[in-house]
Write a protein that holds these residues in place. Structure first.
Motif, PDB file in Angstrom:
ATOM      1  N   LEU A 256      -3.582 -74.273 -72.992  1.00  0.00           N
ATOM      2  CA  LEU A 256      -4.221 -73.238 -72.878  1.00  0.00           C
ATOM      3  C   LEU A 256      -3.231 -71.808 -73.199  1.00  0.00           C
ATOM      4  O   LEU A 256      -3.862 -70.979 -73.769  1.00  0.00           O
ATOM      5  N   SER A 257      -1.880 -71.964 -72.960  1.00  0.00           N
ATOM      6  CA  SER A 257      -1.024 -70.977 -73.319  1.00  0.00           C
ATOM      7  C   SER A 257      -0.864 -70.908 -74.935  1.00  0.00           C
ATOM      8  O   SER A 257      -1.155 -69.657 -75.267  1.00  0.00           O
TER       9      SER A 257
ATOM     10  N   ALA B  26      -5.267 -58.660 -85.240  1.00  0.00           N
ATOM     11  CA  ALA B  26      -5.493 -58.724 -86.861  1.00  0.00           C
ATOM     12  C   ALA B  26      -6.890 -58.162 -87.136  1.00  0.00           C
ATOM     13  O   ALA B  26      -6.828 -57.459 -88.070  1.00  0.00           O
ATOM     14  N   MET B  27      -7.927 -58.690 -86.437  1.00  0.00           N
ATOM     15  CA  MET B  27      -9.184 -57.970 -86.720  1.00  0.00           C
ATOM     16  C   MET B  27      -9.214 -56.351 -86.661  1.00  0.00           C
ATOM     17  O   MET B  27     -10.167 -55.924 -87.433  1.00  0.00           O
TER      18      MET B  27
ATOM     19  N   ILE C 198      -2.239 -67.346 -77.047  1.00  0.00           N
ATOM     20  CA  ILE C 198      -1.633 -66.710 -78.103  1.00  0.00           C
ATOM     21  C   ILE C 198      -2.588 -66.303 -79.250  1.00  0.00           C
ATOM     22  O   ILE C 198      -2.633 -65.377 -79.961  1.00  0.00           O
ATOM     23  N   GLY C 199      -3.473 -67.523 -79.774  1.00  0.00           N
ATOM     24  CA  GLY C 199      -4.247 -67.359 -80.657  1.00  0.00           C
ATOM     25  C   GLY C 199      -5.415 -66.370 -80.761  1.00  0.00           C
ATOM     26  O   GLY C 199      -5.540 -65.484 -81.453  1.00  0.00           O
ATOM     27  N   VAL C 200      -5.945 -66.113 -79.542  1.00  0.00           N
ATOM     28  CA  VAL C 200      -6.852 -65.149 -79.172  1.00  0.00           C
ATOM     29  C   VAL C 200      -6.213 -63.763 -79.294  1.00  0.00           C
ATOM     30  O   VAL C 200      -7.009 -62.898 -79.774  1.00  0.00           O
TER      31      VAL C 200
END
Length: 431
Positions: free
Chosen positions: A187-188, A200-201, A192-194
Motif C-alpha cells: 500500500l505504501s 505529474a498530470m 507513492i504512485g498515486v
C-alpha cells in the motif's frame, strides 16, 4: 554559438504563455514525495528486513549507489535527446510510466519476497524507478530556464522549493500514518504512485509544449562539455551544488539509523518521520521568501547564510541530549535548507550558457546533485566501521563530513562570477 541565460535566445525557439509557478513545479511536489518516502523511510526498513541489522549500512549504501549510477548517466543523455527532437512533455510522460512500473516491482518485492533474492528484485524495481524518474525530469528540468524570464526565476525557484518541501512534508506525514497504522508494504508504494501521478498530470495538463524546432544538428551547434565547464558561472555553480549534495547525502540515508542508535528511539521510523517533518516545516517558511529576496539582492548572500546554518546544525545534532532537542536542531537546520533550496534552481538556471541546450546542460548540472549519492556506499561502510569501534564514532564521522561539505560550499560559492547576480539585477530593472 549563443550565450544567453534568457529564454528565447536560441534559434528556432519561441516561448509560449508562461504557466503559473505552481503549475510548472507541481511535478516536483510528487517527485519530492517519492524520494523522501523511498530513501528515508521505506528503503532503510526494507534493507534491514532483507539482510539483517549487521550489514544494513553496507547494503543500503549499495542500493543507493546502484541507483545513483543511473541518475548520474541518464539526465545528460535524455536532455540532449530532448534538445535534438524539440520535445519535452512526451518524454516526461514516458518516464512517468516507467517510474510507476518500478514502484510496482518494489512493492511486490517488499510484500512477497525475502532474503538476498528479494533484495535483488527490490534493486531491480529501484533501478526502474531511477530510470523512469530521471528520464522524465531531464526534459522537465529545462522548463524553468526555457520559459521563465531571469527577473522571475527567484520567485519560481522559491515556489519550486516550497512545493518540494510540501511534498516532503506530506511524505513524512504519510510515513508516520503508515507506521502507526502498520499498513501493508504494498500500500505504501501504491500511495507513492498515486501522489506522483496526480502531480505529474497537473504539470502535463497546465504547461504547454515548448515551441522548439527539431534540430538534428544541435550537438554541433552547442558548447562541448569541455567548453561548458570552462564557462565560469556554470563551473562554480556545479561545484558548489555538488558540495551541498555531498553534505546532504553524508547524513540523509542514515537518519533512521541515527534515530535508533544515537537518540535511542524505540520506533526509529516514526522518529525519523518527525525529524524530517520538523526540517521540512521550517524549510517551507524560508523557501518562498528566499527566492524572492534573491531576485533583489542576488543569489549568493542567501547561500552564505543558509549554508552556514546547515553546517552548524549538522554538528549540533551529534550533541543532542535527547530527541526533543534533536527536533529543535532539525527545525533550525530546516530554515537554512529552505533558503538554500529556494535559490538553488535560480542560481543554476542563471548559469546556463546557451538556449540551444537547456535540457542537456540542466541534466549535466543535475549530476552535481545526483552524483554525490554515490558517496552512500563508502559512507555506509564507514558508518558501520566507525560504530564498530564504539561510542557511535561512525555517526561522528559522517555528520562531520556533512558539515565540512556545507562550509566548503559556502566558501566556494564566492567564486560564482558576479555577472550572474548582475545579469539578474539588470533583467529585473528592465522588467
Amino acid at each position: 554559438m549563443t550565450l544567453s541565460s534568457g529564454p528565447g535566445a536560441g534559434a528556432g525557439f519561441s516561448s509560449p504563455k508562461l504557466p503559473s509557478p505552481w503549475t510548472l513545479s507541481a511535478f516536483w511536489f510528487g517527485t519530492a514525495f517519492l524520494w523522501l518516502v523511498l530513501l528515508l523511510i521505506l528503503m532503510p526498513a526494507e534493507v534491514v528486513r532483507f539482510v539483517g541489522d549487521a550489514d544494513k549500512g553496507k547494503y543500503l549504501g549499495l542500493l543507493g549507489g546502484i541507483g545513483a549510477v543511473v541518475a548520474l548517466i541518464l539526465p545528460p543523455i535524455i536532455g540532449s535527446y530532448s534538445d535534438r527532437i524539440g520535445k519535452r512533455l512526451p518524454l516526461i510522460r514516458l518516464g512517468l510510466i516507467v517510474n510507476l512500473a518500478g514502484l510496482a516491482v518494489m512493492g511486490y518485492a517488499a510484500a512477497a519476497t525475502e532474503g538476498l533474492t528479494g533484495f535483488w528484485i527490490y534493486v531491480f524495481g529501484f533501478l526502474l524507478v531511477q530510470f523512469g524518474n530521471n528520464y522524465a525530469t531531464a526534459p522537465y528540468s529545462a522548463l524553468v530556464p526555457e520559459l521563465v524570464p531571469v527577473a522571475q526565476r527567484g520567485r519560481y525557484s522559491g515556489v519550486m522549493g516550497m512545493l518540494q518541501a510540501g511534498g516532503q512534508l506530506l511524505g513524512g506525514v504519510a510515513a508516520l500514518v503508515i507506521g502507526l497504522l502498520k499498513l501493508p508494504d504494498v500500500l505504501s508504494y501504491g500511495i507513492i504512485g498515486v501522489v506522483l501521478l496526480i502531480s505529474a498530470m497537473i504539470t502535463l495538463r497546465g504547461v504547454p509544449e515548448t515551441q522548439i524546432k527539431p534540430n538534428p544538428e544541435a550537438h554541433r551547434q552547442r558548447m562541448s562539455i569541455a567548453q561548458l565547464f570552462a564557462y565560469q558561472p556554470f563551473l562554480w555553480v556545479f561545484i558548489t551544488r555538488a558540495l551541498f549534495a555531498l553534505g546532504q547525502y553524508s547524513v540523509q540515508p542514515f537518519l533512521q539509523f541515527y534515530a535508533g542508535d544515537v537518540l535511542h528511539q524505540k520506533n526509529p521510523g516514526t522518529a525519523t518521520s518527525l525529524l524530517l517533518m520538523s526540517i521540512i516545516t521550517a524549510s517551507i517558511v524560508t523557501a518562498l521568501i528566499g527566492g524572492r529576496v534573491s531576485d533583489q539582492i542576488g543569489r549568493k548572500p542567501v547561500i552564505y547564510v543558509a549554508g552556514s546554518v546547515m553546517a552548524v546544525m549538522a554538528i549540533a545534532l551529534l550533541f543532542a541530549p535527547n530527541f526533543y532537542v534533536a527536533v529543535a536542531i532539525a527545525m533550525v537546520f530546516g530554515l537554512g535548507f529552505g533558503a538554500f533550496s529556494s535559490v538553488d534552481w535560480a542560481l543554476g538556471s542563471d548559469a546556463m550558457p546557451s538556449s540551444r541546450s537547456y535540457a542537456r546542460d540542466m541534466g549535466i548540472w543535475h549530476v552535481a546533485f545526483v552524483g554525490p549519492q554515490l558517496i552512500e556506499t563508502p559512507q555506509g561502510a564507514l558508518l558501520d566501521w566507525g560504530n564498530a569501534q564504539g561510542g557511535n564514532l561512525g555517526y561522528t564521522i559522517v555528520f562531520g563530513i556533512a558539515a565540512a561539505c556545507f562550509v566548503l560550499g559556502v566558501l566556494l560559492v564566492r567564486n560564482v562570477p558576479e555577472t550572474v547576480k548582475t545579469h539578474s539585477a539588470e533583467a529585473a530593472t528592465k522588467a
